[in-house]
Design a protein around this motif. Structure first.
Motif, short mmCIF file in Angstrom:
data_model
loop_
_atom_site.label_atom_id
_atom_site.label_comp_id
_atom_site.label_asym_id
_atom_site.label_seq_id
_atom_site.Cartn_x
_atom_site.Cartn_y
_atom_site.Cartn_z
N SER A 1 30.74 27.89 51.29
CA SER A 1 29.64 27.83 50.33
C SER A 1 28.27 27.69 50.99
O SER A 1 27.25 27.84 50.32
N ASP A 2 28.23 27.43 52.31
CA ASP A 2 26.94 27.32 52.98
C ASP A 2 26.46 28.65 53.56
O ASP A 2 25.41 28.70 54.19
N GLN A 3 27.22 29.72 53.36
CA GLN A 3 26.76 31.01 53.85
C GLN A 3 25.59 31.51 53.01
O GLN A 3 25.52 31.28 51.80
N ARG A 4 24.69 32.24 53.67
CA ARG A 4 23.49 32.73 52.98
C ARG A 4 23.86 33.72 51.87
O ARG A 4 23.29 33.67 50.78
N ASN A 5 24.79 34.61 52.12
CA ASN A 5 25.19 35.61 51.14
C ASN A 5 26.69 35.45 50.86
O ASN A 5 27.53 35.99 51.60
N PRO A 6 27.05 34.71 49.83
CA PRO A 6 28.46 34.43 49.57
C PRO A 6 29.23 35.67 49.12
O PRO A 6 28.70 36.55 48.45
N HIS A 7 30.50 35.71 49.53
CA HIS A 7 31.41 36.79 49.17
C HIS A 7 32.66 36.20 48.53
O HIS A 7 33.09 35.10 48.86
N VAL A 8 33.25 36.97 47.65
CA VAL A 8 34.56 36.63 47.08
C VAL A 8 35.43 37.88 47.14
O VAL A 8 35.06 38.94 46.63
N TRP A 9 36.61 37.73 47.77
CA TRP A 9 37.59 38.82 47.83
C TRP A 9 38.71 38.51 46.84
O TRP A 9 39.37 37.49 46.94
N MET A 10 38.91 39.39 45.89
CA MET A 10 39.92 39.20 44.86
C MET A 10 41.28 39.74 45.31
O MET A 10 41.35 40.79 45.96
N GLU A 11 42.33 39.03 44.95
CA GLU A 11 43.71 39.47 45.20
C GLU A 11 44.49 39.28 43.90
O GLU A 11 44.46 38.21 43.30
N ILE A 12 45.17 40.33 43.46
CA ILE A 12 45.85 40.32 42.16
C ILE A 12 47.23 40.95 42.30
O ILE A 12 47.39 41.97 42.98
N GLY A 13 48.22 40.35 41.67
CA GLY A 13 49.57 40.91 41.68
C GLY A 13 50.29 40.61 40.37
O GLY A 13 50.23 39.50 39.86
N VAL A 14 50.98 41.63 39.83
CA VAL A 14 51.76 41.48 38.61
C VAL A 14 53.10 42.17 38.82
O VAL A 14 53.15 43.31 39.31
N HIS A 15 54.19 41.48 38.47
CA HIS A 15 55.52 42.08 38.60
C HIS A 15 55.59 43.35 37.76
O HIS A 15 55.08 43.40 36.63
N PRO A 16 56.19 44.42 38.29
CA PRO A 16 56.23 45.68 37.55
C PRO A 16 56.78 45.55 36.13
O PRO A 16 56.35 46.29 35.23
N ALA A 17 57.71 44.63 35.91
CA ALA A 17 58.31 44.49 34.58
C ALA A 17 57.34 43.91 33.56
O ALA A 17 57.60 43.99 32.35
N TRP A 18 56.21 43.35 34.01
CA TRP A 18 55.27 42.71 33.10
C TRP A 18 53.94 43.48 32.97
O TRP A 18 53.02 43.01 32.32
N ARG A 19 53.85 44.64 33.57
CA ARG A 19 52.57 45.33 33.59
C ARG A 19 52.17 45.90 32.23
O ARG A 19 50.99 46.14 31.98
N HIS A 20 53.14 46.12 31.34
CA HIS A 20 52.80 46.69 30.04
C HIS A 20 52.05 45.71 29.15
O HIS A 20 51.53 46.10 28.10
N HIS A 21 51.96 44.45 29.56
CA HIS A 21 51.23 43.45 28.77
C HIS A 21 49.73 43.42 29.10
O HIS A 21 49.01 42.58 28.57
#
Length: 343
Positions: A90-110
């Motif tokens: 949080s003390d960096q001059r230009n903060p970054h956020v890297w997103m990581e997302i995962g969903v089991h294939p059987a639940w993707r239709h939701h």
């Protein structure tokens, strides 16, 4: 269009209604790793996750993963979805956020993945507003997510629409024994030279300038730069730089820094270009092509069977045309989605 469903407050882990959501704990990591394995079996992604990686990242003092990651469980208590925001200190001059997302294939239709995209972006912006309260001079927030092009997560990012494609990454390889190698033909006014240690700082500065326009890119510091050149597999003597002959004060305008990769199973050696770039004002003149051709010649002279490179570009069509014309075969592409926020 972005999902307009009411999104949770900072203290809540709720993403949507079909799963039971909670913040990530270290005890959840083995099950999250198992979920990643199931996703990878189905999707065969370019990038893969391991339990060791997750544990190291969770334990980083500035990660605060339990505040920036959620897991979703089905009625049986099994984790079938997760999102993890990897934040910079949080003390960096230009903060970054890297997103990581995962969903089991059987639940993707939701449409859980789409909701996780919205939750992750909102979470990142809420964190940014929180740290800005004590640091009014802080720079803009950049949020990004690197995914396989054509993957379900990429489709969810596109459907949300908040982040847009900014950079593309892919590996390219070619044989050094099938046919003649490309000729090394630098454009007029440009001379190719073998890399020498005296040029190290000039090349580092050229590299930072070459990548300065790319969203999410960071300057490489002197220590990291020198450590990369000192690795056992680094081959500075196989590396090349491009310089202007009519203006010696200009210095380095292009570079190809190379290393050696040995396959323990086949015994084959590959010459790998790990840093490659041309200053913006010198592009589209054939300098990059000449640097690649010179590198291939060095690889072949040292007994390499293959040439390879990891490509990082914000102009994918031009990059594909360049490497295909040089005889490279391209692997699947990873696309970086990103956006900048000021609030």
């Amino acid at each position: 269009m972005p999902d307009t469903e009411q999104r949770p407050s900072w203290g809540e882990a709720i993403v949507e209604g079909s799963l039971d959501w909670s913040f990530l704990t270290r005890a959840d990591l083995p099950e999250v790793a198992e979920l990643c394995t199931a996703i990878e079996y189905f999707d065969d992604p370019t990038q893969r996750r391991t339990l060791d990686q997750m544990e190291r990242e969770f334990d980083e003092p500035t990660a605060h993963a339990s505040n920036h990651a959620v897991v979703g469980r089905d009625r049986g208590g099994t984790i079938v979805a997760y999102a993890w925001n990897h934040i910079t200190p949080s003390d960096q001059r230009n903060p970054h956020v890297w997103m990581e997302i995962g969903v089991h294939p059987a639940w993707r239709h939701h449409k859980i993945g789409l909701r996780l995209v919205g939750w992750s972006i909102d979470r990142a912006r809420t964190w940014y507003r929180h740290i800005r309260e004590s640091r009014p001079d802080i720079g803009r927030l950049w949020v990004g997510c690197a995914v396989d092009e054509g993957s379900r997560v990429a489709a969810d990012l596109a459907a949300d629409g908040t982040l847009t494609p900014q950079r593309w990454f892919f590996d390219a390889n070619r044989s050094l024994s099938d046919g003649e190698l490309p000729l090394v033909v630098p454009p007029p006014g440009i001379e190719l030279r073998k890399y020498e240690r005296q040029f190290s700082e000039q090349v580092r500065q050229a590299h930072n300038i070459a990548f300065a326009t790319r969203q999410g890119a960071h300057d490489v510091g002197r220590q990291d730069w020198e450590e990369s050149l000192a690795r056992p597999d680094s081959r500075p003597d196989w590396s090349w730089i491009a310089m202007r002959t009519d203006d010696p004060d200009t210095g380095v305008v292009g570079y190809a820094l190379n290393c050696e990769i040995r396959d323990p199973q086949t015994g084959l050696t590959q010459g790998w270009t790990e840093r490659f770039g041309v200053l913006p004002e010198y592009r589209k003149q054939g300098i990059g092509r000449a640097l690649l051709a010179a590198s291939m010649t060095s690889f072949a002279d040292h007994g390499c069977a293959l040439a390879g490179i990891g490509v990082d570009t914000d102009t994918p069509d031009a990059a594909v045309n360049l490497f295909v014309s040089m005889g490279y075969v391209l692997d699947d592409r990873v696309v970086l989605y990103g956006a900048v926020f000021t609030d």
